[in-house]
Design an enzyme around this catalytic site. Structure first.
Site, mmCIF file in Angstrom:
data_model
loop_
_atom_site.group_PDB
_atom_site.id
_atom_site.type_symbol
_atom_site.label_atom_id
_atom_site.label_comp_id
_atom_site.label_asym_id
_atom_site.label_seq_id
_atom_site.Cartn_x
_atom_site.Cartn_y
_atom_site.Cartn_z
ATOM 1 N N THR A 287 44.569 -30.644 5.565
ATOM 2 C CA THR A 287 44.290 -32.044 5.249
ATOM 3 C C THR A 287 45.419 -32.673 4.448
ATOM 4 O O THR A 287 46.177 -31.971 3.751
ATOM 5 C CB THR A 287 42.985 -32.152 4.437
ATOM 6 O OG1 THR A 287 42.809 -33.482 3.952
ATOM 7 C CG2 THR A 287 43.019 -31.221 3.231
ATOM 8 N N ASP A 288 45.515 -33.998 4.507
ATOM 9 C CA ASP A 288 46.487 -34.710 3.681
ATOM 10 C C ASP A 288 46.099 -34.712 2.202
ATOM 11 O O ASP A 288 46.935 -34.993 1.330
ATOM 12 C CB ASP A 288 46.676 -36.144 4.177
ATOM 13 C CG ASP A 288 45.387 -36.962 4.224
ATOM 14 O OD1 ASP A 288 44.302 -36.416 3.908
ATOM 15 O OD2 ASP A 288 45.445 -38.149 4.608
ATOM 16 N N GLU A 289 44.846 -34.360 1.903
ATOM 17 C CA GLU A 289 44.391 -34.418 0.512
ATOM 18 C C GLU A 289 45.054 -33.368 -0.373
ATOM 19 O O GLU A 289 44.993 -33.464 -1.598
ATOM 20 C CB GLU A 289 42.869 -34.303 0.453
ATOM 21 C CG GLU A 289 42.171 -35.472 1.106
ATOM 22 C CD GLU A 289 40.695 -35.565 0.779
ATOM 23 O OE1 GLU A 289 40.314 -35.266 -0.375
ATOM 24 O OE2 GLU A 289 39.923 -35.935 1.678
ATOM 25 N N TYR B 250 37.571 -29.798 -3.320
ATOM 26 C CA TYR B 250 37.813 -29.630 -1.887
ATOM 27 C C TYR B 250 39.301 -29.512 -1.595
ATOM 28 O O TYR B 250 39.760 -28.573 -0.927
ATOM 29 C CB TYR B 250 37.224 -30.802 -1.097
ATOM 30 C CG TYR B 250 37.814 -30.948 0.282
ATOM 31 C CD1 TYR B 250 37.610 -29.970 1.252
ATOM 32 C CD2 TYR B 250 38.606 -32.048 0.619
ATOM 33 C CE1 TYR B 250 38.171 -30.083 2.523
ATOM 34 C CE2 TYR B 250 39.166 -32.176 1.880
ATOM 35 C CZ TYR B 250 38.953 -31.187 2.821
ATOM 36 O OH TYR B 250 39.509 -31.303 4.065
ATOM 37 N N LYS C 167 41.610 -26.315 -0.047
ATOM 38 C CA LYS C 167 42.424 -26.413 1.166
ATOM 39 C C LYS C 167 43.891 -26.113 0.852
ATOM 40 O O LYS C 167 44.585 -25.469 1.649
ATOM 41 C CB LYS C 167 42.285 -27.795 1.797
ATOM 42 C CG LYS C 167 40.926 -28.067 2.427
ATOM 43 C CD LYS C 167 40.601 -27.088 3.550
ATOM 44 C CE LYS C 167 41.432 -27.314 4.787
ATOM 45 N NZ LYS C 167 41.036 -26.408 5.908
#
Length: 361
Positions: free
Chosen positions: A135-137, A161, A165
Site C-alpha cells: 500500500t501507499d500508506e 495498519y 504493511k
C-alpha cells in the site's frame, strides 16, 4: 507461471484479480487460499470464467503445515499475496489481528515458499516469483506542497495498519537479499470497484445514499487520496508478474488526487443522474461531517513513472469512468449486497458504527 497461489482471493482485490486472470488467455491454475474473515465471501467468487482452473482452500496463512502441503501438492511456482487485515479504523481500535496476519502471516508464507522452492526438484529450471501486494500508506502522509510518493520515498507509516504493511514489505525484501528469493512488490493507492466490502468509503457512500442514510465524512473532508480502479490494479499486477524485474518495487496509482469530499460529491451526483426518482435526491443533502479519526493522514499521491516507463502500464479508467462503473455494479448486484448484509461479522460492525435504531445499509 503455471500454478499460482493467491492468498486472500475471496476478498475485494484478490477476487477481482482471480476474475481478471481467468479471463485472460493464460492457461494458469489458481489455488485460492482464504481464511474467510469478515471481508472474504463466497459471493465474490460466483460466476468465475473458468472454474476448472480455480481451487478454493479455506485456511489461514499462519498455518505452516497447510502452506507446506499446498506448495507440495500443487507445485506452486508463483505467489500473489493479497491476504491482509486492511482497514485503518479497525487497526486503531484493535491492532492485534493486523500484527498477526500482516506480519506473522507474511513470514509464514515466505518460509513456505523458500523451503519448497529450495528443494523442489520438479521446479528445476522453472522461474518462481513471490509477489507482495502492499500500500501507499507505508510512506506516511504528504503536505499539499510535497512531491508524490516514489519507490525511493522513505517509509514513515502512521497507523498500525500501515506499520504492519511496512513490516511485511521489509520482510519480503529481506528474504530476497538474504535467501535469494525472487520477489516483486507493488505499493498501490486506494482501490475501488466491484465487490468491495461496505465499510470502505466508496461502497459505504453508495449504499448509504441509496437507503437515505447519512453520509459520514471525517473532519473537513479535504483529505486527499489517489484512487485506483481495481481492474486497472489487477492488470498492473499481471504486468509486473510477466515483465517486472525481480527485486524491484513498483508504485501503482490512478493518476488523480481528489479530496474525499469531492469523491462523495461525485458519487451523489452520479446517483442523482442514475436514480432521478429517488426520494433522497439531491443525495448531497445526506452528507454529515463527523469527528476525524486519530492520526488521519492528510494526503497521499503516487508517482507511477517507473511502471509506466519500464513496463508500459498506466490506468485505463479515469476516476469518473471508474466511479460510474462502480455505482452501476452496486445497483445491479442487489443479491451480493443482501448476502453481505447477513454476514454476522458485518452485522457486528454495523452495531458498533451505527445507531441500532436505524436500519441496515
Amino acid at each position: 507461471m503455471k500454478n499460482i497461489l493467491v492468498t486472500g482471493g475471496a476478498g475485494f482485490i484478490g477476487s477481482n484479480f482471480i476474475h481478471f486472470l481467468l479471463k485472460t488467455e493464460l492457461k494458469v491454475n489458481i489455488i485460492n487460499l482464504d481464511a474467510f474473515t469478515y471481508a472474504g465471501t463466497l459471493e465474490n467468487l460466483k460466476d468465475l470464467p473458468d472454474m476448472d482452473r480455480h481451487t478454493l482452500v479455506k485456511g489461514n496463512i499462519c498455518d505452516q503445515d497447510l502452506l507446506a502441503d499446498l506448495f507440495q501438492r500443487y507445485a506452486i511456482d508463483t505467489v500473489v499475496h493479497f491476504a491482509a487485515e486492511s482497514h485503518v479504523d479497525r487497526s486503531i481500535s484493535g491492532p492485534g489481528p493486523f500484527i498477526q496476519t500482516n506480519i506473522a502471516g507474511t513470514y509464514m508464507l515466505l518460509e513456505a515458499a523458500r523451503n519448497y522452492w529450495a528443494g523442489a526438484k520438479k521446479l528445476s529450471g522453472v522461474n518462481v516469483r513471490f509477489h507482495h501486494v502492499s500500500t501507499d500508506e507505508v510512506y506516511g502522509s504528504l503536505s499539499p506542497s510535497d512531491a508524490a510518493f516514489t519507490e525511493n520515498t522513505p517509509y514513515a507509516p502512521n497507523s498500525p495498519y500501515a506499520a504492519t504493511k511496512a513490516s511485511s514489505d521489509h520482510l519480503v525484501r529481506s528474504y530476497g537479499h538474504t535467501y535469494n528469493l525472487p520477489f516483486t512488490i507493488t505499493n498501490c493507492s486506494n482501490n475501488f470497484g466491484p465487490r468491495q466490502f461496505p465499510e470502505k468509503l466508496i461502497p459505504l457512500i453508495i449504499l448509504n445514499a441509496l437507503n437515505g442514510r447519512k453520509l459520514p465524512i471525517y473532519g473537513d473532508g479535504l483529505q486527499v487520496r489517489d484512487w485506483l480502479f481495481v481492474e486497472d490494479h489487477c492488470e498492473a499486477i499481471l504486468t509486473v508478474l510477466q515483465n517486472g524485474q525481480t527485486g524491484e518495487t513498483y508504485n501503482i496509482g490512478g493518476g488523480n488526487q481528489p479530496a474525499n469530499l469531492d469523491i462523495v460529491h461525485m458519487i451523489c451526483d452520479l446517483l442523482d443522474e442514475t436514480c432521478p426518482d429517488s426520494p433522497f435526491v439531491p443525495h448531497r443533502d445526506l452528507i454529515e461531517f463527523v469527528t476525524d479519526r486519530p492520526g488521519h493522514d492528510r494526503r497521499y499521491a503516487m508517482n507511477i513513472e517507473k511502471i509506466r516507463n519500464t513496463l508500459g502500464w498506466q490506468p485505463k479508467h479515469s476516476l469518473q469512468e471508474g466511479l460510474k462503473k462502480t455505482v452501476q455494479w452496486y445497483l445491479s448486484n442487489v443479491e451480493w449486497i443482501a448476502a453481505i448484509r447477513t454476514q454476522q461479522e458485518y452485522q457486528h460492525w454495523l452495531a458498533e458504527n451505527y445507531d441500532k435504531r436505524e436500519s441496515s445499509i
